[in-house]
Scaffold this motif. Structure first.
Motif, short mmCIF file in Angstrom:
data_model
loop_
_atom_site.label_atom_id
_atom_site.label_comp_id
_atom_site.label_asym_id
_atom_site.label_seq_id
_atom_site.Cartn_x
_atom_site.Cartn_y
_atom_site.Cartn_z
N LEU A 46 0.83 -1.21 0.00
CA LEU A 46 0.00 0.00 0.00
C LEU A 46 0.86 1.26 0.00
O LEU A 46 0.60 2.21 -0.74
CB LEU A 46 -0.92 0.00 1.23
N LEU A 55 -10.62 -4.22 3.17
CA LEU A 55 -9.69 -4.20 2.03
C LEU A 55 -9.51 -5.58 1.41
O LEU A 55 -9.34 -5.71 0.21
CB LEU A 55 -8.32 -3.67 2.47
N ARG A 56 -9.50 -6.62 2.25
CA ARG A 56 -9.27 -7.97 1.73
C ARG A 56 -9.75 -8.99 2.75
O ARG A 56 -10.02 -8.65 3.91
CB ARG A 56 -7.80 -8.19 1.41
N ALA A 61 -5.88 3.43 -0.73
CA ALA A 61 -6.01 2.07 -0.19
C ALA A 61 -7.35 1.47 -0.57
O ALA A 61 -7.43 0.26 -0.90
CB ALA A 61 -5.84 2.10 1.33
N LEU A 62 -8.40 2.27 -0.55
CA LEU A 62 -9.73 1.74 -0.87
C LEU A 62 -9.88 1.45 -2.36
O LEU A 62 -10.73 0.66 -2.75
CB LEU A 62 -10.81 2.74 -0.43
#
Length: 289
Positions: free
Chosen positions: A112, A163-164, A286-287
């Motif tokens: 990131l 995020l994951r 990040a998004l």
């Protein structure tokens, strides 16, 4: 009033951390006698002392600690506002304070940060690793701007975005009775010794929750702070563990859970505090990854 109050509150914060008047005076850049007068004035305005002597040091009274806790919140808001104003003029020279779990420092955080720096090369980062609960506490207290944790918090204080997702599997020592099974139910682990992370870590919370859903409380034979330490203890035959897949081959049998279990990794921020421009830009990056 604010011109007088803010530096005095900064002194209280310094005393809470160090309990030494001379050090507190140095931290705010004023003479020690001035600090002593400020503390006396605060006590007079409250009608109760804010510090008491304890040998060569001082400690905050209950009234002083309550005022200090309020000062932490107020000064964190002021500091965030000052940063936002400064970065509004030059957002590319801002700073992002990012808190995250130890495990995420191996791959998620570097990816990131490096991706963001390609388009924002002058933004600086301050990285803080700790347990999930400590990182969320840092977020509330203004120590970090954003946090990467798992599982996401449910407290309305926070906003978050997932995020994951990472699958969780059972890791057992070589030769274990369950090694080689195509899958295993968590309920089958009721009689096993577990190796896990300490309370306060997200993976420990998930392990406890999965076992509770299966009708038992796990017996923790050993507790650590790093997943690689946990894998090493499993390899030594000291217990089983629920972990994400290893980044590289570990030589330990990994068995999928049935039904499948996973943990969500979320980016978290305080819901009601505006983010400085550089922090907002990193969040958006990040998004969007």
């Amino acid at each position: 009033m604010m011109d007088e109050l803010v530096p005095r509150l900064a002194v209280l914060r310094a005393l809470a951390a160090d309990e030494h008047v001379t050090h507190a005076a140095e931290s705010v850049g004023v003479p020690q006698p001035t600090v002593s007068r400020w503390l006396a004035a605060l006590g007079t305005s409250l009608g109760a002392p804010v510090v008491v002597r304890s040998g060569r040091r001082v400690r905050l009274t209950r009234a002083g600690r309550l005022l200090c806790e309020a000062a932490d919140r107020a000064l964190a808001t002021l500091e965030a506002g000052h940063r936002a104003a400064a970065e509004e003029v030059s957002p590319e020279r801002g700073q992002v304070a990012l808190g995250f779990l130890h495990l995420l420092g191996r791959s998620v955080v570097p990816a990131l940060v490096s991706g963001f720096r390609e388009s924002h090369p002058s933004v600086r980062f301050r990285l803080v690793q700790n347990s999930r609960q400590d990182i969320l506490n840092h977020l509330v207290n203004g120590v970090v701007d954003l946090a990467l944790v798992s599982p996401p918090p449910t407290d309305a204080t926070f906003a978050h975005a997932v995020l994951r997702e990472e699958e969780l599997i059972l890791v057992v020592p070589p030769g274990h009775r369950l090694a080689g099974r195509p899958s295993v139910r968590v309920a089958e682990l009721a009689g096993e010794d577990f190796v896990g992370l300490e309370p306060g870590y997200g993976l420990r919370q998930i392990t406890d929750d999965l076992c509770a859903e299966a009708g038992f409380t796990p017996t923790l034979a050993f507790e650590g702070q790093e997943t690689e330490t946990v894998r090493g203890l499993v390899a030594a035959g000291l217990g089983v563990a629920l972990l994400p897949h290893a980044d590289s081959p570990s030589g330990l049998p990994e068995i999928p859970l049935n039904p499948r279990a996973a943990r969500e990794i979320a980016l978290v921020w305080v819901a009601d505090i505006p983010l400085p421009p550089a922090v907002r830009a990193f969040r958006d990056h990040a998004l969007g990854v």
